[in-house]
Design a protein around this motif. Sequence first.
Motif, short mmCIF file in Angstrom:
data_model
loop_
_atom_site.label_atom_id
_atom_site.label_comp_id
_atom_site.label_asym_id
_atom_site.label_seq_id
_atom_site.Cartn_x
_atom_site.Cartn_y
_atom_site.Cartn_z
N ARG A 74 -13.18 -20.63 -1.87
CA ARG A 74 -14.47 -20.32 -1.41
C ARG A 74 -15.46 -21.29 -2.32
O ARG A 74 -15.59 -21.24 -3.37
CB ARG A 74 -14.88 -18.92 -1.92
CG ARG A 74 -13.79 -17.81 -1.27
CD ARG A 74 -14.22 -16.42 -1.52
NE ARG A 74 -13.09 -15.62 -1.21
CZ ARG A 74 -13.12 -15.11 -0.08
NH1 ARG A 74 -13.76 -15.36 1.00
NH2 ARG A 74 -12.03 -14.01 0.26
N THR A 127 -9.44 -14.49 9.88
CA THR A 127 -9.83 -13.50 8.90
C THR A 127 -9.42 -12.31 8.91
O THR A 127 -9.60 -11.72 10.18
CB THR A 127 -11.43 -13.58 8.56
OG1 THR A 127 -11.80 -12.66 7.97
CG2 THR A 127 -12.37 -13.60 10.00
N ILE A 128 -8.92 -11.83 8.02
CA ILE A 128 -8.40 -10.16 8.22
C ILE A 128 -9.50 -9.31 8.41
O ILE A 128 -9.36 -8.31 8.98
CB ILE A 128 -7.74 -9.79 6.88
CG1 ILE A 128 -8.46 -9.59 5.61
CG2 ILE A 128 -6.57 -10.52 6.66
CD1 ILE A 128 -7.90 -8.83 4.54
N ASP A 129 -10.65 -9.78 8.14
CA ASP A 129 -11.75 -8.68 8.21
C ASP A 129 -12.25 -8.61 9.90
O ASP A 129 -12.85 -7.31 10.11
CB ASP A 129 -13.17 -9.47 7.54
CG ASP A 129 -13.02 -9.49 6.13
OD1 ASP A 129 -12.06 -8.81 5.65
OD2 ASP A 129 -13.61 -10.46 5.46
N MET A 171 -9.57 -3.24 2.91
CA MET A 171 -10.62 -4.37 2.54
C MET A 171 -11.49 -4.60 4.12
O MET A 171 -11.50 -3.62 4.73
CB MET A 171 -9.59 -5.76 2.62
CG MET A 171 -9.57 -6.12 0.97
SD MET A 171 -8.52 -7.63 1.11
CE MET A 171 -8.31 -7.61 -0.70
N GLY A 172 -12.26 -5.48 4.20
CA GLY A 172 -13.08 -5.65 5.47
C GLY A 172 -14.37 -6.30 5.04
O GLY A 172 -15.26 -6.59 6.10
N ARG A 173 -14.78 -6.58 4.05
CA ARG A 173 -15.93 -7.07 3.59
C ARG A 173 -17.08 -6.09 4.02
O ARG A 173 -17.16 -4.97 3.76
CB ARG A 173 -16.01 -8.56 3.71
CG ARG A 173 -16.94 -9.33 3.00
CD ARG A 173 -16.42 -10.86 3.02
NE ARG A 173 -16.68 -11.30 4.00
CZ ARG A 173 -17.69 -12.14 4.54
NH1 ARG A 173 -18.57 -12.79 3.79
NH2 ARG A 173 -17.49 -12.70 5.86
N GLU A 224 -13.80 -1.06 1.80
CA GLU A 224 -14.44 -1.49 0.57
C GLU A 224 -15.80 -1.71 0.65
O GLU A 224 -16.58 -1.62 1.58
CB GLU A 224 -13.88 -2.81 0.32
CG GLU A 224 -14.21 -3.96 1.22
CD GLU A 224 -13.71 -5.38 0.59
OE1 GLU A 224 -13.59 -5.42 -0.41
OE2 GLU A 224 -13.36 -6.25 1.36
N TYR A 251 -4.61 -6.65 -1.95
CA TYR A 251 -4.19 -7.88 -1.33
C TYR A 251 -2.78 -7.93 -0.37
O TYR A 251 -2.43 -8.91 0.25
CB TYR A 251 -4.06 -9.17 -2.52
CG TYR A 251 -5.33 -9.43 -3.04
CD1 TYR A 251 -6.17 -10.19 -2.28
CD2 TYR A 251 -5.78 -8.95 -4.24
CE1 TYR A 251 -7.55 -10.48 -2.68
CE2 TYR A 251 -7.18 -8.91 -4.85
CZ TYR A 251 -7.76 -9.86 -4.09
OH TYR A 251 -9.19 -9.99 -4.42
N ARG A 254 -3.67 -9.07 2.91
CA ARG A 254 -3.95 -10.42 3.29
C ARG A 254 -2.52 -11.22 3.13
O ARG A 254 -2.39 -12.46 3.63
CB ARG A 254 -4.66 -10.84 2.43
CG ARG A 254 -5.87 -11.44 3.29
CD ARG A 254 -7.24 -11.81 2.24
NE ARG A 254 -6.81 -12.73 1.16
CZ ARG A 254 -7.73 -12.96 0.25
NH1 ARG A 254 -8.91 -12.27 0.17
NH2 ARG A 254 -7.52 -13.61 -0.71
O1 F6P Z 1 -12.40 -12.15 3.73
C1 F6P Z 1 -11.34 -11.50 3.36
C2 F6P Z 1 -11.39 -10.55 2.23
O2 F6P Z 1 -9.88 -10.17 1.73
C3 F6P Z 1 -12.17 -9.50 2.35
O3 F6P Z 1 -11.80 -8.58 2.85
C4 F6P Z 1 -12.69 -9.09 0.80
O4 F6P Z 1 -13.82 -8.73 0.61
C5 F6P Z 1 -12.15 -10.57 0.22
O5 F6P Z 1 -11.75 -11.65 1.06
C6 F6P Z 1 -11.69 -10.63 -1.10
O6 F6P Z 1 -11.81 -11.96 -1.58
P1 F6P Z 1 -11.14 -12.65 -2.79
O7 F6P Z 1 -9.78 -12.88 -2.28
O8 F6P Z 1 -12.08 -13.75 -3.10
O9 F6P Z 1 -10.81 -11.35 -3.87
#
Ligand code: F6P
Length: 323
Positions: A74, A127-129, A171-173, A224, A251, A254
């Motif tokens: 990121r 993206t999993i979201d 998750m899901g942002r 989340e 996680y 993911r």
């Molecule tokens: O964008 C995918 C995701 O897993 C979101 O669901 C979550 O909010 C975020 O990434 C978590 O990010 P990181 O891996 O930086 O903790």
Amino acid sequence: MSVKKIAILTSGGDCQGMNALINILVRVANERQIDVLGVMNGYKGLCQDDFIKLDNFVVENITSLGGTILKTSRYLDFKKDEVVKLGVKNLSKRKVDALIVIGGDGSFKGAMALSKFGVKIICIPATIDNDLRYTSRCLGFDTAVNNAVKYIENVEQTMEALNRGVVIEVMGRYCGDIALYCAVSTACDVIALPENPINQEELLDRVKYCIEVKKKIPVVVVAEKMFDVKEIAKILSEETNIEFKYSVVGYIQRGGSPSVADKALAMQFGVKAIELVENGIFGKALGFKDNKIFDLDLFDALNSDYNFNYELLNLFYLLNYKK
Ligand code: F6P
């Protein structure tokens, strides 16, 4: 101009199916005599000139692997023009004719920035979201939901044995797709998600409804960022005569090998991307609808209409909360 060399980059949160997609892209490109470079660590590696050569040998046996062999990052600095220009310079130095970006909306925005400086781009939603609203599915979403459902079912069984309620965070942002599909696939009774937010009082009301009317100890699924699940479990325990635990799926959503659906999607995306490259069509994002892959302008993909399955959410309410 015919394309002789492409580069592939994965960016943002990794997801299942990224490796399967890399495998297809490399195999199909090589078959068409197009050389492929991999950019390591997403946009960060692009700016640091961190490239590797990809061939059939490198991508052998990666289809079922979670994560991404190219790694990802990121990289917030990529919002600055002077940083983007470093990426443009490295692509041109390595004589890359086109770049394939695999990721979510942040990654697409980075791609948009590159394309403003003339880089030929194809974006693939991964993206999993599932929060890129122009496509009905992003790579990784199906696997993530299936992972979360397995986790929730395990939690449900042990909670049920001890007559406990539970609040589970997925998750899901800022997108409720994982929460929604988990809710309809498990014994979930109450859902909290950004597309139809409820406050603490409403949540408590729905939990009480479940206990009093459905005569069931509730399973609550929370997307989340909606609530502090630890706090909510404490409040629910205090307000009902039931002990509530909380659990954060985390996680495991993911990681792990991609589902069959995600492997198939990766194959369809990969073949289509190389087809566009061969035809000299760039500045596009790929999408999936009615079992078919389509492409649209990257700009339109980033500015598309809101698309959430309210029909499914309403069915969930209809079956679980008649008030
Ligand atoms: O964008 C995918 C995701 O897993 C979101 O669901 C979550 O909010 C975020 O990434 C978590 O990010 P990181 O891996 O930086 O903790």
